[in-house]
Design a protein around this motif. Sequence first.
Motif, mmCIF file in Angstrom:
data_model
loop_
_atom_site.group_PDB
_atom_site.id
_atom_site.type_symbol
_atom_site.label_atom_id
_atom_site.label_comp_id
_atom_site.label_asym_id
_atom_site.label_seq_id
_atom_site.Cartn_x
_atom_site.Cartn_y
_atom_site.Cartn_z
ATOM 1 N N THR A 41 -26.424 67.115 -55.803
ATOM 2 C CA THR A 41 -25.431 66.122 -56.204
ATOM 3 C C THR A 41 -25.985 64.715 -56.040
ATOM 4 O O THR A 41 -26.826 64.456 -55.174
ATOM 5 C CB THR A 41 -24.139 66.243 -55.366
ATOM 6 N N LEU A 42 -25.499 63.829 -56.881
ATOM 7 C CA LEU A 42 -25.947 62.437 -56.873
ATOM 8 C C LEU A 42 -24.750 61.543 -57.146
ATOM 9 O O LEU A 42 -24.007 61.777 -58.099
ATOM 10 C CB LEU A 42 -27.023 62.234 -57.948
ATOM 11 N N SER A 43 -24.536 60.531 -56.291
ATOM 12 C CA SER A 43 -23.423 59.602 -56.478
ATOM 13 C C SER A 43 -23.863 58.431 -57.325
ATOM 14 O O SER A 43 -24.866 57.783 -57.039
ATOM 15 C CB SER A 43 -22.908 59.093 -55.135
ATOM 16 N N LEU A 44 -23.108 58.162 -58.378
ATOM 17 C CA LEU A 44 -23.357 57.030 -59.262
ATOM 18 C C LEU A 44 -22.113 56.154 -59.263
ATOM 19 O O LEU A 44 -21.359 56.114 -60.223
ATOM 20 C CB LEU A 44 -23.682 57.517 -60.687
ATOM 21 N N GLY A 45 -21.881 55.469 -58.151
ATOM 22 C CA GLY A 45 -20.645 54.711 -58.004
ATOM 23 C C GLY A 45 -19.483 55.655 -57.766
ATOM 24 O O GLY A 45 -19.510 56.482 -56.864
ATOM 25 N N SER A 46 -18.469 55.575 -58.609
ATOM 26 C CA SER A 46 -17.300 56.448 -58.444
ATOM 27 C C SER A 46 -17.492 57.815 -59.102
ATOM 28 O O SER A 46 -16.700 58.726 -58.910
ATOM 29 C CB SER A 46 -16.058 55.771 -59.032
ATOM 30 N N ILE A 47 -18.562 57.965 -59.877
ATOM 31 C CA ILE A 47 -18.864 59.240 -60.527
ATOM 32 C C ILE A 47 -19.927 59.979 -59.728
ATOM 33 O O ILE A 47 -20.916 59.398 -59.296
ATOM 34 C CB ILE A 47 -19.356 59.014 -61.976
ATOM 35 N N HIS A 48 -19.707 61.263 -59.528
ATOM 36 C CA HIS A 48 -20.663 62.111 -58.818
ATOM 37 C C HIS A 48 -21.175 63.159 -59.799
ATOM 38 O O HIS A 48 -20.400 63.944 -60.335
ATOM 39 C CB HIS A 48 -20.001 62.789 -57.618
ATOM 40 N N ALA A 49 -22.485 63.175 -60.044
ATOM 41 C CA ALA A 49 -23.092 64.128 -60.982
ATOM 42 C C ALA A 49 -23.792 65.226 -60.195
ATOM 43 O O ALA A 49 -24.205 65.031 -59.044
ATOM 44 C CB ALA A 49 -24.089 63.414 -61.881
#
Length: 192
Positions: free
Chosen positions: A97-105
């Motif tokens: 998992t990777l956090s991109l601000g408020s979106i987590h991919a």
Amino acid sequence: MKKSIVLLLFFLLLSGSAIAADVTFKLKGSYFHPHETAFKDIYGGGVMYGVEASTEISRHLEMWIDGGYFSKKGELSLTREETKLRIIPVGGGLRYTLSLGSIHAYAGIGINYYLYNETNPIGDVNWGKLGGIINVGSFIKIRGNWIIDFIVCYSYCEMQPADFKINIGGIEAGVRLGYSIRGKERLSKQKI
């Protein structure tokens, strides 16, 4: 052996490190599009339902276990008689998992045990076999501990329940509604 793998994943999820971590439970609904042409000709695609539990086991690495349910009616190719199919995948795996601000991919890979049941005038088939799954997706927190998750999966499971081999896997695209239970909150409630 195959059931042991699923049980091992379940117990790992509930192990000491998982109990202290956050656990997320999700209800899922997706559209399943089978890969095999013969499968599509008889049953087509359809809705698959399921549940999932996941927990972080290290920074950026999650473990999940899940189960699904796909059921469909179709017609046999030559006789046009009714045939019924049920597929129940149960398994789990790991995802990054990777956090991109408020979106987590995230992207993950796992193993499923597929229970396959087909009923028609020719006869009943009950079969089970291990297969693989990969998935990619993203989720956002929508309020408090609630999340909404968008996911695409590709599964592969080749089996031979009759005189020919078939791949009962395919592509799934769906939405999951989840709720995260904080590990620290859960532990503090248990001490009270």
